[in-house]
Design a protein around this motif. Structure first.
Motif, short mmCIF file in Angstrom:
data_model
loop_
_atom_site.label_atom_id
_atom_site.label_comp_id
_atom_site.label_asym_id
_atom_site.label_seq_id
_atom_site.Cartn_x
_atom_site.Cartn_y
_atom_site.Cartn_z
N UNK A 18 -23.05 -35.13 -55.92
CA UNK A 18 -21.99 -35.19 -56.91
C UNK A 18 -21.12 -33.95 -56.95
N UNK A 19 -21.34 -33.01 -56.02
CA UNK A 19 -20.56 -31.77 -55.99
C UNK A 19 -19.11 -32.05 -55.59
N UNK A 20 -18.21 -31.23 -56.11
CA UNK A 20 -16.79 -31.33 -55.77
C UNK A 20 -16.57 -30.69 -54.40
N UNK A 21 -15.92 -31.43 -53.51
CA UNK A 21 -15.73 -30.98 -52.13
C UNK A 21 -14.90 -29.70 -52.06
N UNK A 22 -13.84 -29.60 -52.83
CA UNK A 22 -12.99 -28.40 -52.81
C UNK A 22 -13.77 -27.16 -53.25
N UNK A 23 -14.49 -27.28 -54.35
CA UNK A 23 -15.23 -26.12 -54.87
C UNK A 23 -16.30 -25.65 -53.89
N UNK A 24 -17.04 -26.59 -53.30
CA UNK A 24 -18.08 -26.20 -52.34
C UNK A 24 -17.47 -25.54 -51.10
N UNK A 25 -16.33 -26.06 -50.64
CA UNK A 25 -15.66 -25.46 -49.48
C UNK A 25 -15.22 -24.04 -49.80
N UNK A 26 -14.57 -23.84 -50.91
CA UNK A 26 -14.09 -22.50 -51.27
C UNK A 26 -15.24 -21.53 -51.48
N UNK A 27 -16.32 -21.99 -52.12
CA UNK A 27 -17.49 -21.13 -52.32
C UNK A 27 -18.10 -20.70 -50.99
N UNK A 28 -17.96 -21.54 -49.96
CA UNK A 28 -18.53 -21.25 -48.65
C UNK A 28 -17.56 -20.48 -47.75
N UNK A 29 -16.39 -20.14 -48.29
CA UNK A 29 -15.42 -19.38 -47.51
C UNK A 29 -14.60 -20.23 -46.55
#
Length: 98
Positions: A18-29
């Motif tokens: 259920x994680x937001x794709x944009x947020x996880x991408x940005x958090x991972x650099x």
């Protein structure tokens, strides 16, 4: 927990279901934005359409397109999504800046 694989970057990110794709991408650099997107992005509200990604595998593991996505992506292939509007519910492979 599920895996998000970013093809161009050669990175795999673990995310909660259920994680937001944009947020996880940005958090991972992971850089989702072209120059225009960096200058004009709406910070995840779906209004600018600059966080477009292509889903290579796992489309069935994503949330349905939102009305905002349907409007912004009407001339794009079905495999294109706005990262800010996409929830990840299973393994997915993503290509940034298609």
């Amino acid at each position: 927990m599920t895996n998000i694989t970013f093809v161009k970057e050669g990175k795999e990110v673990v995310a909660a279901t259920g994680a937001n794709l944009r947020l996880r991408a940005l958090e991972a650099g992971i850089d989702l934005y072209t120059l225009k997107g960096k200058l004009m992005n709406c910070n995840g509200y779906g209004q600018c359409g600059t966080c477009i990604v292509e889903i290579v595998e796992g489309m069935e593991n994503l949330s349905e397109r939102t009305p905002v996505e349907t409007r912004k992506l009407k001339k794009k292939p079905e495999s294109f999504r706005l990262a800010c509007q996409t929830k990840v519910n299973g393994p997915v492979t993503v290509k940034t800046k298609p």
